[in-house]
Design an enzyme around this catalytic site. Structure first.
Site, short mmCIF file in Angstrom:
data_model
loop_
_atom_site.label_atom_id
_atom_site.label_comp_id
_atom_site.label_asym_id
_atom_site.label_seq_id
_atom_site.Cartn_x
_atom_site.Cartn_y
_atom_site.Cartn_z
CB THR A 45 -19.50 8.98 -8.32
OG1 THR A 45 -18.81 10.16 -7.87
CG2 THR A 45 -18.60 8.21 -9.28
CG HIS A 48 -21.65 12.31 -12.25
ND1 HIS A 48 -22.66 13.06 -12.81
CD2 HIS A 48 -21.22 13.00 -11.16
CE1 HIS A 48 -22.84 14.16 -12.10
NE2 HIS A 48 -21.98 14.15 -11.09
#
Length: 346
Positions: A45, A48
């Site tokens: 994450t 991301h």
């Protein structure tokens, strides 16, 4: 203090974050807790976030200190804090919740209407100190070190949250499939193994990951490079399919396995993300299976996971890196070069 900050979104992980000198956080509210960070897990994450993938889902103001898997030692508390005091080792749930909105009252703390998410919407733990709240910290039992447990703050409870859902639908003799035995998958596999009597098949492209799965109790190993996943699962389950599939990859190729490997009435849990679900509606009607989304687990689930860790049922496979190595870690993860979880040690 030093902190790893995101100043602009980029696809180039080699220079995603910079080490900045920023003010140390201080107590400003009665329920505030300041933690000296000893370990902060690096998550896909985080990559991301650097890419800007989260901008359409949550408000983000740059620069932002990343890091949402945090554990350390309490150094300061607000006047109303009772469950911890200075010197206590803690793990920090990434979400600081209000406790009074309807989702909080229902126990759905991840859907709090007034939340602050460290490392996503508010400054996180890739820094020497972290600002959090009493509702987010869990005291660690004796013998459990913060640096050893930090990734459970997200990777652990996200995997546990999905595994707990799956276990509720698994009976002895059923089969479960874990796709991706990485940072989350190796934890999810152990949770399944500890909490159910199902047969477990691990699927991964890396032999090192499959070896890890084998050591953590997987009954069958499948490498898509060498084998047809659907055919292998069909053979392993005698044509029945897997009652529960935990997809820790979440790319188009793995979500596409669902109609072929999920048993009738079963579930394909989406935990990893980045891909899409592209299946004809008839496939879902015919198989009567479901795609199930999974976000970070609740505060209470982090307590439950800590209990599993304390009794030796769940282990973390980690490697450690200094704060100055953050971009190298991001690149390694981007190229699938990290087994288990990377932990930053500010």
């Amino acid at each position: 203090m030093e902190a790893a900050r995101l100043h602009e979104y980029t696809d180039d992980m080699s220079e995603g974050l910079t080490i900045d000198e920023v003010d140390r956080p201080a107590v400003t509210g009665a329920d505030d807790v300041i933690v000296e960070v000893e370990g902060a897990g690096w998550c896909q994450t985080d990559n991301h976030i650097i890419e800007g993938m989260w901008t359409e889902y949550v408000p983000q103001e740059l620069p932002l200190t990343l890091g949402h898997e945090n554990a350390g030692t309490v150094v300061e508390t607000g006047e109303d804090v009772e469950i911890v005091s200075a010197g206590d080792p803690v793990i920090c749930h990434p979400v600081q919740t209000c406790g009074t909105c309807r989702p909080c009252r229902l126990g759905e703390t991840m859907h709090c209407e007034n939340s602050a998410f460290n490392g996503l919407t508010h400054d996180g733990g890739f820094a020497e100190y972290l600002h959090t709240s009493e509702r987010a910290v869990i005291p660690l039992p004796s013998g459990v070190e913060p640096i050893d447990i930090a990734p459970h703050a997200d990777a652990g409870i996200t995997a546990y949250h999905a595994a707990k859902k799956a276990v509720a639908e698994l009976n002895p003799g059923d089969h479960a499939v874990v796709i991706g035995v990485g940072g989350l998958g190796h934890i999810g596999l152990q949770c399944l193994n500890a909490m159910s009597a199902a047969q477990i098949t691990a699927v991964d492209l890396k032999e090192s990951a499959l070896n890890l799965a084998d050591s953590y109790g997987a009954d069958h190993l499948v490498n898509p490079t060498d084998d047809d996943v659907a055919a292998e699962i069909e053979g392993i389950t005698d044509g029945t399919g897997a009652a529960q599939v935990l997809d820790f990859v979440g790319e188009d190729v793995t979500t596409a396995y669902a109609p072929e490997i999920t048993a009738g009435g079963g579930d394909h849990h989406i935990i990893g993300y980045g891909g899409h679900v592209h299946e004809p509606s008839q496939a879902l009607v015919n198989g009567e299976f479901s795609f199930v989304g999974n976000i970070v687990g609740r505060y209470a689930e982090l307590q439950e996971l800590v209990a599993l860790v304390e009794q030796g049922d769940v282990d973390l496979h980690t490697s450690r890196y200094d704060l100055g190595e953050i971009n190298a870690v991001a690149e390694k993860l981007e190229h699938r070069e990290i087994d288990g979880r990377a932990v930053i040690t500010p």
